[in-house]
Design a protein around this motif. Structure first.
Motif, mmCIF file in Angstrom:
data_model
loop_
_atom_site.group_PDB
_atom_site.id
_atom_site.type_symbol
_atom_site.label_atom_id
_atom_site.label_comp_id
_atom_site.label_asym_id
_atom_site.label_seq_id
_atom_site.Cartn_x
_atom_site.Cartn_y
_atom_site.Cartn_z
ATOM 1 N N LEU A 33 20.020 37.806 -37.960
ATOM 2 C CA LEU A 33 21.724 36.919 -38.899
ATOM 3 C C LEU A 33 22.678 38.078 -37.840
ATOM 4 N N ALA A 34 22.649 38.829 -37.192
ATOM 5 C CA ALA A 34 22.898 39.239 -35.944
ATOM 6 C C ALA A 34 23.341 38.019 -34.591
ATOM 7 N N GLN A 35 22.520 37.748 -34.499
ATOM 8 C CA GLN A 35 22.455 36.470 -33.510
ATOM 9 C C GLN A 35 23.488 35.209 -33.934
ATOM 10 N N ALA A 36 22.816 35.587 -35.731
ATOM 11 C CA ALA A 36 23.578 33.870 -35.847
ATOM 12 C C ALA A 36 25.444 34.461 -35.873
ATOM 13 N N LEU A 37 25.409 35.937 -36.211
ATOM 14 C CA LEU A 37 26.955 35.765 -36.115
ATOM 15 C C LEU A 37 27.881 35.965 -34.762
ATOM 16 N N GLU A 38 26.867 36.783 -33.558
ATOM 17 C CA GLU A 38 27.150 36.638 -32.608
ATOM 18 C C GLU A 38 27.761 34.805 -32.094
ATOM 19 N N GLY A 39 26.964 34.349 -31.914
ATOM 20 C CA GLY A 39 26.768 33.368 -31.602
ATOM 21 C C GLY A 39 28.516 32.215 -32.439
ATOM 22 N N LEU A 40 28.310 32.585 -33.761
ATOM 23 C CA LEU A 40 29.323 32.274 -34.403
ATOM 24 C C LEU A 40 31.050 32.396 -34.165
ATOM 25 N N ASP A 41 30.896 33.959 -33.795
ATOM 26 C CA ASP A 41 32.345 34.957 -32.920
ATOM 27 C C ASP A 41 32.244 33.790 -31.569
ATOM 28 N N LYS A 42 31.289 33.757 -31.000
ATOM 29 C CA LYS A 42 31.744 32.702 -29.733
ATOM 30 C C LYS A 42 31.927 31.881 -29.872
ATOM 31 N N ALA A 43 31.411 30.710 -31.123
ATOM 32 C CA ALA A 43 32.418 29.139 -30.514
ATOM 33 C C ALA A 43 33.012 29.121 -31.805
ATOM 34 N N ILE A 44 33.700 30.131 -32.450
ATOM 35 C CA ILE A 44 35.176 30.159 -32.906
ATOM 36 C C ILE A 44 36.092 30.733 -32.237
#
Length: 325
Positions: free
Chosen positions: A182-193
């Motif tokens: 979940l932490a990796q998913a959040l990191e990827g989403l933050d970068k994409a946003i």
């Protein structure tokens, strides 16, 4: 070449229904066309008036048909529904579109350019990723609360929650693996946003109308760019109140017998822009008030900001000397 006074087209994915009139009281010509035959059919007729519902791919076909010399009118699907006589099929829908486009009081949707649709795609993709990030954060909070690990509300507290989970020696290894995913998913989403917001800022900087709207209190780059992309021509609205009504910010009327009855806001307009105006309220209610430039908050503030945006927008496009009253 064939000549028609107007043509109603019911759009779809692979097959399109055409309802064409040679004259007002003449016989209707109906055709069912494959997607590959659309250009061929309309290239063999003289330029005429073509009506379509403003649904999926309508703006693309509008641009294509305009390039052939035709005049294209897009209508909201809800406004063509009353002209459906009976039943529901493609031929009946095309007939209703052809009839609706001839009404003098019909409202039409301006055709968007590829650049405007690209900007809206950036906004819709960002909104999707923000929803996915919120879902991931809620899932992380819910899972960790089962192990007694909690943190204060807010997206800014996620790092604190992850630190608590990392330092908790009693957390099982299987749970740690889930937290890591979940932490990796959040990191990827933050970068994409962040990347999408940079693209939106770039599109905003290249659009003169968007930069103009950004000067209105309570309207930033995100709101300005989506408004400029959603409404290509501000002259379609007679006043700022009409623009606010299009956003769904005006009261719902249930008046009769000369007695005016107003309810809550209609919420029938562009939901995304309305949401962004509400989210822009805190900025307006803090920095602008402290600068001695009062700006209303709540729904009334959203209504006023939408009107001010329209006034500035319209005054710089078609009314150079407009006073803004």
């Amino acid at each position: 070449m064939k000549k028609f006074i107007r043509i109603g087209v019911d759009l779809a994915k692979n097959y399109f229904q055409v309802h064409a009139l040679e004259s007002e009281n003449g016989r209707a010509v109906t055709r069912k066309l494959k997607r590959s035959k659309m250009h061929e059919f309309f290239s063999q007729i003289e330029p005429c008036l073509i009506g379509m519902e403003a649904c999926g791919s309508a703006h693309y076909w509008g641009r294509e048909l305009k390039a052939m010399g035709h005049e294209v009118l897009l209508m909201p699907p809800a406004y063509t529904k009353p002209y459906v006589k009976r039943g529901k099929n493609d031929a009946v829908d095309a007939d209703a579109i052809c009839e609706a486009m001839s009404r003098p009081g019909m409202r039409f949707v301006p055709i968007k350019s590829p650049e405007q649709q690209a900007t809206l795609m950036l906004h819709k993709t960002r909104e999707l990723l923000v929803k996915q990030r919120t879902m991931s954060v809620n899932a992380l909070r819910g899972h960790l609360s089962e192990f007694g690990i909690v943190a204060a509300k807010g997206i800014g507290r996620v790092d604190e929650l992850l630190d608590l989970a990392e330092s908790d020696a009693t957390l099982p290894n299987a749970a740690r693996a889930s937290v890591k995913v979940l932490a990796q998913a959040l990191e990827g989403l933050d970068k994409a946003i962040d990347d999408l917001e940079k693209e939106i800022s770039s599109a905003h900087a290249q659009n003169e109308m968007s930069r103009l709207l950004d000067k209105v209190p309570g309207i930033g780059k995100l709101i300005a760019s989506v408004i400029a992309a959603s409404v290509p021509d501000p002259s379609v609205f007679k006043s700022g109140r009409d623009f606010a009504a299009w956003l769904g910010l005006t009261p719902r009327q249930n008046s009769s017998g000369g007695k005016q009855t107003l309810g809550g806001i209609t919420k029938q307009g562009n939901r995304y822009i309305r949401k962004m105006l509400v989210l822009g309220r805190p900025r307006c209610s803090t920095s602008w008030v402290s600068a001695k430039a009062p700006c209303a908050t709540g729904l009334s503030g959203c209504w006023r900001r939408s009107r001010r945006g329209w006034l500035r927008w319209r005054s710089q496009t078609s009314w150079p000397g407009f006073s803004g009253r």
